[in-house]
Write an enzyme that holds these catalytic residues in place. Structure first.
Site, PDB file in Angstrom:
ATOM      1  CG  ASP A  94      -2.489  -3.463  -1.581  1.00  0.00           C
ATOM      2  OD1 ASP A  94      -1.936  -4.503  -1.969  1.00  0.00           O
ATOM      3  OD2 ASP A  94      -3.707  -3.277  -1.647  1.00  0.00           O
ATOM      4  CD  GLU A  95      -3.555  -8.471   1.261  1.00  0.00           C
ATOM      5  OE1 GLU A  95      -4.553  -8.958   1.773  1.00  0.00           O
ATOM      6  OE2 GLU A  95      -3.175  -8.745   0.116  1.00  0.00           O
TER       7      GLU A  95
END
Lengths: 366, 351
Positions: free
Chosen positions: B95-96
């Site tokens: 998610d990053e």
């Protein structure tokens, strides 16, 4: 509608319309020709929505009116009628009656209401030029139009009008480029547009029957061609044409002067044993001599020499013989000038004595 | 992404909304917290904490097992959104990611506006919120992304970088965990300014090999590049209309302008695409894509332009109202491959 018209006039009009009517058109009204009476005669119109052709011929109008009939059917009927006899056309509900001498036809007719109206004039600039010049220009450029539908903008001809060059037609398929121009005095404005192949061919046909000047009008979205009582309107290819000027060699150092017919014959012979798809032939330019060599995958080969006017370094260069013959066919002078740099750079082909037409050929790897 | 796993669970199971939620092991197991909702964080729960401890802190918390398939799907979606804007994407986790938008022309190249656009598109397309950090290097961007969580944006401008780091507690430095932090405090380093005050030699005595890294970042300098983990496979843009559009001419205009942007990006990234695809989402959310592959790579915008109306003809556009259109290019070939002369003996004019 009720009228009388000469068979020659009517047949000529229908024939022209036939060129426009798209046989496979999905819209049923578009396989028809529109017949309508106007003050001075009978006007016929055909359209495929891209291009529209209309023509008016003198006729004796007994009762005004309009209707549409199947283009192919009326063409086949009128073609078979006695050329000496006048033709009488008369409507009755849902049908058109055709009389010629003792012959009578009755064919289905549709209302003219559904037929698309003729496009309004959207052109910005109009020029007038002799049909013979148009024939020359189209003849020396049309063969280089591309068939590649994925590069739509190359499938047409660029028509460029400017005070500097008069009218210029440019075509290219990415391997070769053709340019032809005709000077027109007192031009004030510039305009350019890409004419679809169909419009170029129609323009050529009209030019061939023109005894006087043809009126050519260009607009951003439309081109119009007018001759006597005939008018052809077409949408243009809405795209930007590549910067063709950059591919015309400006400083190729070596020029050969070659007899056009002898070269053409030599190429034609060589092609017998050249590759069936690529038509590649090898040209070797040495002092006053040109050697032409071809071979195919079966190791069959041809070789010949011809005398030319050439002084300079030896250049070996491959070309598609078909492309080169296309150019030679458009050359009207006895000799052709072949201006070269090396075996990988574009070659410039020019007529003897003037540069109204320029042809650029990209070599082939050999 | 904010509280990533937990937010996905709350999105898919609205009954979890507004409640302390823990994604990870069972409360009585030796498992750890993989993620927890902001509601759970109020109780002092954080990721990597043993589940038993989390349970003691908040017995009413809901414990759920992770559903990695669902997270991967969102992860893929957000990476696709990243690629719409960034020329390089370096994922740090599901998610990053670091994004390099140096060569992005959208929003006049404003990284802040691009970050907002990405956050907006993530929200629209996944229903989840994301936070972004914008700065001139990876170190600062990463720290900035944590400054305004959740659903926030923080920008550290070049002129503010050094001042920002000076005031930053060392515990916030990327790569500084509890152990290093303790060591730093012991050596008298509490903020960036403390590190900056020392010479490189002095730092080397404390940090050894990492000294030059700390020396640089204390001055707001980080020269590490964004490393893309993979080559780009497609490049696309899409736009959602404020009101649905029925007029096909307008749709063509929108697609042309998207295509223009995509075409410019292709140029900037030196990519040659053979396939173009349009995407149409109708008002009823039904979505279709139509694509065509050319025999050669696209080298001019007009080539794209002339195919858009044709592709659109194969959709219901004009008959059904449309809420979104997208355009993408794919099927990349190398420059050498595109130069068909490699196989074709006929050379081409340089048009």
């Amino acid at each position: 509608m009720h009228l009388k018209i000469s068979r020659a006039h009517l047949f000529h009009q229908i024939q022209r319309c036939q060129n426009i009517v798209e046989k496979r058109n999905t819209n049923p009204i578009l396989v028809n020709i529109l017949f309508e009476t106007v003050s001075n005669g009978l006007k016929l119109t055909a359209t495929d929505l891209q291009a529209t052709y209309s023509s008016t011929q003198e006729a004796e109008i007994l009762e005004p009116g309009k209707l549409t009939v199947d283009a192919k059917k009326i063409f086949e009927i009128v073609r078979e009628l006695n050329p000496e006899q006048m033709i009488e056309l008369k409507t009755k509900p849902n049908f058109l009656e055709i009389f010629s001498g003792g012959v009578k036809f009755e064919i289905a007719a549709k209302s003219a209401d559904e037929f698309p109206s003729e496009p309004t004039d959207e052109t910005d600039l109009s020029i007038s030029l002799p049909g013979s010049e148009l024939i020359r220009m189209i003849g020396s450029t049309s063969f280089a139009m591309s068939n590649d539908e994925t590069r739509k903008y190359l499938t047409g001809s660029l028509f460029e009008v400017s005070p500097e060059h008069g009218i210029r037609i440019v075509t290219t398929d990415g391997h070769r480029m053709a340019l032809s121009e005709f000077n027109i005095a007192n031009l004030q404005q510039s305009a350019s547009c890409i004419l679809p192949k169909k419009a170029v061919m129609e323009l050529k046909r009209l030019a061939e029957e023109a005894e006087e000047n043809i009126q050519l009008s260009l607009g951003q979205h439309q081109v119009r061609i007018e001759l006597n009582q005939q008018r052809f309107t077409s949408k243009v290819i809405d795209a930007k044409y590549p910067v063709y000027q950059d591919v015309i060699p400006q400083s190729n150092p070596h020029t050969a002067l070659v007899d056009k017919n002898l070269l053409d014959q030599a190429l034609r012979r060589s092609m017998v044993v050249s590759n069936d798809f690529t038509h590649d032939v090898k040209l070797i330019f040495t002092d006053n001599n040109l050697s032409i060599a071809a071979h195919n995958t079966e190791q069959e080969q041809a070789e010949e020499d011809m005398v030319i006017a050439y002084e300079g370094t030896t250049i070996e260069v491959g070309f598609n013989a078909k492309y080169m013959r296309d150019v030679l066919a458009a050359v009207s002078s006895q000799n052709v000038r072949i201006v070269l740099k090396d075996s990988l750079s574009p070659a410039l082909l020019l007529e003897e004595g003037h540069e109204l037409s320029k042809h650029v050929l990209m070599p082939m790897r050999i | 992404m904010d509280a990533f796993f937990a937010s996905v669970e709350q999105r898919d199971f609205p009954e979890y909304l507004g409640k302390p939620l823990i994604v990870g092991g069972k409360p009585d197991s030796r498992g750890v917290v993989a993620a927890c909702s902001y509601e759970a964080r109020k109780f002092g729960i954080h990721s990597a904490m043993p589940c038993s401890q989390a349970y003691r802190l908040c017995p009413e918390a809901i414990f759920v097992k992770p559903r990695f398939e669902a997270y991967k799907e969102v992860s893929q979606k957000i990476r696709e959104i990243f690629w719409r804007y960034a020329s390089r994407v370096e994922p740090l986790s599901l998610d990053e990611a670091y994004l390099d938008v140096t060569y992005t022309a959208d929003y006049d190249g404003s990284a802040t506006l691009i970050a907002e656009a990405i956050r907006r598109e993530i929200k629209e397309e996944t229903g989840l919120t994301a936070s972004a950090g914008v700065s001139y290097n990876k170190f600062l961007a990463k720290i900035a992304s944590d400054m305004n969580k959740p659903d926030g944006l923080y920008v550290i401008k070049p002129e503010a970088g050094e001042v920002f780091v000076a005031a930053l507690p060392v515990g916030k430095f990327f790569g500084v965990g509890p152990a290093t932090k303790k060591k730093m405090h012991a050596a008298g380093f509490y903020t960036g300014a403390d590190i900056k005050a020392k010479s490189l030699e002095e730092l080397q005595q404390v940090f050894g090999k990492s000294a030059s890294y700390y020396y640089q970042i204390a001055r707001g300098i980080d020269e590490r590049e964004v490393r893309s983990s993979r080559a780009r496979k497609s490049l696309g843009k899409e736009t959602t209309f404020t009101t649905n559009i029925l007029d096909i001419t307008k749709l063509i205009e929108h697609l042309q302008s998207l295509a223009k942007k995509v075409y410019e990006r292709l140029g900037q990234e030196n990519l040659y695409a053979k396939t173009i695809t349009i995407k149409v989402k109708y008002a009823n959310f039904q979505q279709v894509t139509r694509s065509m592959t050319l025999s050669h790579a696209i080298t001019s915008f007009s080539e794209i332009q002339c195919h858009i109306p044709a592709l659109l003809k194969f959709t219901e556009a004009g008959k059904m109202p449309v809420r979104l259109v997208g355009f993408s290019a794919s099927g990349f070939v190398s420059e050498a491959e595109n130069n068909t002369s490699a196989t074709d003996p006929q050379l081409a004019l340089k048009l």
